[in-house]
Design an enzyme around this catalytic site. Structure first.
Site, short mmCIF file in Angstrom:
data_model
loop_
_atom_site.label_atom_id
_atom_site.label_comp_id
_atom_site.label_asym_id
_atom_site.label_seq_id
_atom_site.Cartn_x
_atom_site.Cartn_y
_atom_site.Cartn_z
CB SER A 1 -0.96 0.01 1.20
OG SER A 1 -0.27 -0.17 2.42
CG HIS B 1 -0.89 -5.17 2.11
ND1 HIS B 1 -0.26 -5.02 3.33
CD2 HIS B 1 -0.84 -3.95 1.53
CE1 HIS B 1 0.17 -3.78 3.46
NE2 HIS B 1 -0.18 -3.10 2.39
CG ASP C 1 -2.89 -8.66 9.80
OD1 ASP C 1 -3.50 -7.58 9.81
OD2 ASP C 1 -1.94 -8.88 9.03
#
Length: 440
Positions: A241, A271, A373
């Site tokens: 990103s 991602h 995450d």
């Protein structure tokens, strides 16, 4: 000139002089050797970008202008002594390179509130997209539609001198960041709450207003989103990103184009989509085991079965880090402080205990530790944000702080269009001293 914008210019101008000096005096110095393996494995470890906002350290994790995650949680201003740092303060730090005073942060909050009006055509674009479209599809389209308001684009077409590109880029960046909570919340309420929208409250901070417009108006959710927006804001310049935003921006595309492109990269499963993958994997495990309270032995068995099937354990491993991600630890500490005996979070903590030894035993994983995450989805779910297809949009809102601060710096440095060389596979055969098969 608004005083924070002026402060940025005064500080960054010194860096511009250094950039020019290093380029002129040392432009021919070799800084790295590149192997065929690096080219063929995603350019990992190849120094090829200038990114001042943050740097990933393999042992201490992401450092924002030199500060670690624990240091940021200690030093950045907050609304209350026991709260979480305000993301506006991190944006100030990434842009200017100094820990802000509380008044500086409140000034940014007020500035963003005055810029937060979203043109009607942006909502029209969102409403024209089917409701069953992914939230990131709607989010990216909305960002792109705002390019009609680009101050940089208008100035460029009017012939503004390139030394002033940074000025109008800054204005676009501030307007874009200001609007993102409204756009994200609109998509959230449209898709999951039958278009029952909630108006913004300009008295609230940036992340707090996002929680409010989403319909999660408790102080607990606002506190969580402040933490979430800080720890997801940046991850040096080489991730998809950030690099995409920089790359598209290097063509002098306006910030809306550049950031929208970055969000399309963030939407990939390797991602920003990874936090959804973690939650999906856990729920798939619970469904297969037919229980909400799996034992440690059951979790271990399911983890091994996942690996035996040739799949990865989502949320574990990292290309650079060689320890538990400090962003994971920050969320774990948050949960320990505020969450008492939640089933999902208990599972996440159990995974933290059992997965690394299993991955280490395979002998194939350099970093078996959890990344950011592995925890983020469970906290959002606990606090009522249970629509996990929306999690990547929240990630995208946060990531705007880092990639757009970098984009302003790119314009001030006058970085050229990015154009690396590429070669056919035959060229690599030759470099390896091989003939190579015909046709390759």
């Amino acid at each position: 000139m608004e005083y924070i914008k002026n402060r940025f210019y005064q500080k960054a101008s010194k860096c511009v002089s250094e950039y020019q000096r290093i380029k002129n005096e040392h432009g021919d110095k070799v800084i790295a050797n590149v192997t065929i393996g690096q080219v063929m494995t995603g350019m990992k470890g190849v120094p090829s970008l200038i990114t001042d906002t943050s740097k990933l350290d393999p042992t201490t994790g992401i450092r924002f202008r030199g500060y670690t995650i624990p240091e940021l949680r200690e030093k950045l201003p907050r609304l209350s002594p026991d709260g979480e740092p305000l993301p506006e303060g991190l944006f100030y730090l990434m842009l200017i390179g100094e820990i802000p005073e509380r008044d500086d942060v409140l000034n940014i909050s007020k500035d963003l509130a005055t810029r937060a009006h979203v043109p009607q055509h942006v909502f029209d674009v969102i409403d024209a997209i089917p409701k069953n479209s992914r939230p990131m599809t709607q989010f990216s389209a909305a960002i792109l539609s705002m390019a009609t308001d680009s101050i940089f684009q208008k100035a460029y077409r009017a012939g503004v001198h390139k030394k002033y590109y940074w000025d109008t880029t800054y204005e676009d960046v501030m307007n874009l960041i200001a609007r993102l909570p409204r756009i994200a919340a609109y998509i959230y309420r449209r898709q999951f709450f039958n278009d029952e929208h909630i108006e913004p409250d300009p008295r609230l901070d940036w992340a707090g207003n996002l929680a409010h417009m989403m319909g999660h108006d408790s102080e607990e959710v606002k506190r969580l989103l402040r933490l979430y927006m800080v720890i997801h804001a940046d991850h040096e310049g080489g991730n998809v990103s950030a690099h995409t935003t920089h790359l598209v921006g290097s063509a002098l595309s306006n910030p809306y184009y550049a950031y929208a492109a970055g969000m399309l990269g963030l939407a990939g499963p390797l991602h920003g989509y990874a936090n959804q993958e973690v939650i999906n994997w856990i729920f798939a495990m619970l469904q297969e085991l037919d229980t909400e309270n799996p034992t440690e032995e059951q979790i271990i068995a399911y983890t091994k079965r996942t690996l035996d099937e040739g799949r990865v354990i989502p949320g574990y491993g990292h290309a650079v880090l060689r320890q538990t991600d400090p962003r994971f630890t920050a969320q774990q500490e948050f949960a320990k402080k505020y969450v008492k005996d939640d089933k999902l979070i208990n599972i996440v903590n159990t995974l933290h205990r059992v997965v690394p030894p299993i991955l280490e035993a395979t002998g194939k994983v350099k970093n078996p530790w959890p990344n950011v995450d592995a925890y983020s989805g469970s906290l959002l779910y606990y606090y009522g944000v249970q629509e996990h297809s929306f999690y990547t949009v929240l990630f995208g809102v946060s990531r705007a702080l880092g990639v757009l601060a970098s984009l302003v710096m790119d314009r001030l440095y006058g970085l050229p269009i990015e154009r690396p060389s590429s070669y056919p596979l035959k060229w690599y055969h030759e470099k390896a001293g091989e003939q190579g098969p015909s046709g390759c």
